[in-house]
Design a protein around this motif. Structure first.
Motif, PDB file in Angstrom:
ATOM      1  N   ASN A 121      -7.366  -6.862  13.109  1.00 21.69           N
ATOM      2  CA  ASN A 121      -6.357  -6.022  12.610  1.00 21.69           C
ATOM      3  C   ASN A 121      -6.055  -6.725  11.257  1.00 21.69           C
ATOM      4  OD1 ASN A 121      -4.943  -8.111  13.519  1.00 21.69           O
ATOM      5  ND2 ASN A 121      -3.142  -7.151  14.395  1.00 21.69           N
ATOM      6  N   GLN A 159      -4.271  -4.344   8.888  1.00 17.96           N
ATOM      7  CA  GLN A 159      -2.908  -3.936   9.304  1.00 17.96           C
ATOM      8  C   GLN A 159      -1.943  -5.230   9.073  1.00 17.96           C
ATOM      9  OE1 GLN A 159      -5.704  -3.009  11.209  1.00 17.96           O
ATOM     10  NE2 GLN A 159      -5.186  -1.211  12.232  1.00 17.96           N
ATOM     11  N   ASN A 191       4.565   0.379  10.563  1.00 12.57           N
ATOM     12  CA  ASN A 191       3.280  -0.153   9.729  1.00 12.57           C
ATOM     13  C   ASN A 191       2.058   0.495  10.549  1.00 12.57           C
ATOM     14  OD1 ASN A 191       1.832  -1.552   7.908  1.00 12.57           O
ATOM     15  ND2 ASN A 191       1.105  -2.562   9.584  1.00 12.57           N
ATOM     16  N   SER A 192       1.374   1.279  10.009  1.00  6.63           N
ATOM     17  CA  SER A 192       0.138   1.866  10.384  1.00  6.63           C
ATOM     18  C   SER A 192       0.217   2.578  11.755  1.00  6.63           C
ATOM     19  CB  SER A 192      -0.967   0.730  10.737  1.00  6.63           C
ATOM     20  OG  SER A 192      -1.283   0.103   9.682  1.00  6.63           O
ATOM     21  N   SER A 232      -7.949  -0.229  16.678  1.00  9.33           N
ATOM     22  CA  SER A 232      -6.657   0.183  15.985  1.00  9.33           C
ATOM     23  C   SER A 232      -6.257   1.590  16.479  1.00  9.33           C
ATOM     24  CB  SER A 232      -7.073   0.578  14.528  1.00  9.33           C
ATOM     25  OG  SER A 232      -7.450  -0.680  13.856  1.00  9.33           O
TER      26      SER A 232
END
Length: 260
Positions: free
Chosen positions: A15, A18, A107-108, A212
């Protein structure tokens, strides 16, 4: 496909994208000591732990995520006196009182939220007056290669027979502005941010997408068909692979909004 412990643990290894977007958002959100922060879509808690360092021992951070697998890792490996984790969704923050947070970090995550208008209203409810909301995620005004490849493969037979349940929704800027208005966030800044997702090759890119998305790379395709679909996706990614690997352009919408 439901999340698994393997995917959840793989996310902590794959990640970096991210992590990088989180760093940018944290700087913009300006989290400081003694603040009480809510981390929406915290996953295994890597970034939540970073936020806890920013707020210090007199501040606190609560992380929520719908994946019980990721929350279990967070509780077992990231929990500290100023960090707590709960399984939950952005649309229902009823466990938290009104005006209970100084900042909310998203976030994301927002593209996975199924009822985005309700989620934004909940963010406004639990933030104190003057509290800050930070959101970073893919822009609906830009279609990245991974979205094109997924749409192409899912349109083929026999995969088209299995519609995707709860697909991601990347908001366009005008849609995001409307939601912020309805939730009472008239004071805000929205930044279009171009980034590049790098991967060594097709397998690395697919592993990142799998971890993800908690396994949602393949939409509603049954488990027995997913190996075949992955091979077809891999062939498409191979076409985009150069001697430097894969360099995928993406556009993010980064929002900092104030609750008035």
């Amino acid at each position: 496909m439901a999340d698994t412990e393997e995917l959840a643990r793989g996310y902590t290894l794959a990640n970096q994208t991210q992590q990088d977007t989180a760093t940018f958002l944290l700087k913009k959100l300006n989290i400081t000591r003694d603040m009480r922060v809510l981390d929406i879509g915290c996953g295994p808690g890597d970034i939540t732990a970073r936020i806890a360092e920013l707020v210090g021992q007199n501040g606190s951070v609560v992380g929520i995520d719908p994946s019980k697998e990721r929350i279990a890792i967070a509780i077992n490996e990231r929990a500290k006196p100023n960090i707590s984790f709960q399984e939950g969704i952005a649309e229902d923050l009823s466990q938290f009182p009104t005006n209970s947070f100084d900042a909310i970090f998203v976030n994301s995550t927002l593209h996975w939220v199924q009822d985005q208008p309700t989620a934004l209203k909940e963010f406004g409810r639990v933030l104190r007056s003057g509290g800050r909301l930070g959101i970073s995620g893919g822009s609906g005004d830009f279609v990245a290669a991974h979205e094109k490849i997924k749409a192409d493969i899912l349109s083929r037979n026999p995969y088209s027979m299995y519609p995707e349940q709860s697909p991601p929704k990347f908001l366009k800027m005008l849609e995001l502005i409307d939601l912020l208005d309805m939730a009472g966030f008239q004071e805000r800044e929205i930044i279009r941010r171009k980034i590049v997702k790098s991967a060594e090759g097709a397998d690395a890119m697919l592993n990142w997408l799998d971890t993800s998305s908690s396994g949602k790379t393949y939409g509603g395709i049954p488990l027995e068909l997913r190996p075949k679909a992955r091979e077809e996706m891999k062939r498409e990614w191979d076409k985009l692979t150069t001697k430097d690997g894969i360099q995928m352009e993406m556009e993010l919408l980064v929002t900092i909004a104030i609750r008035t």
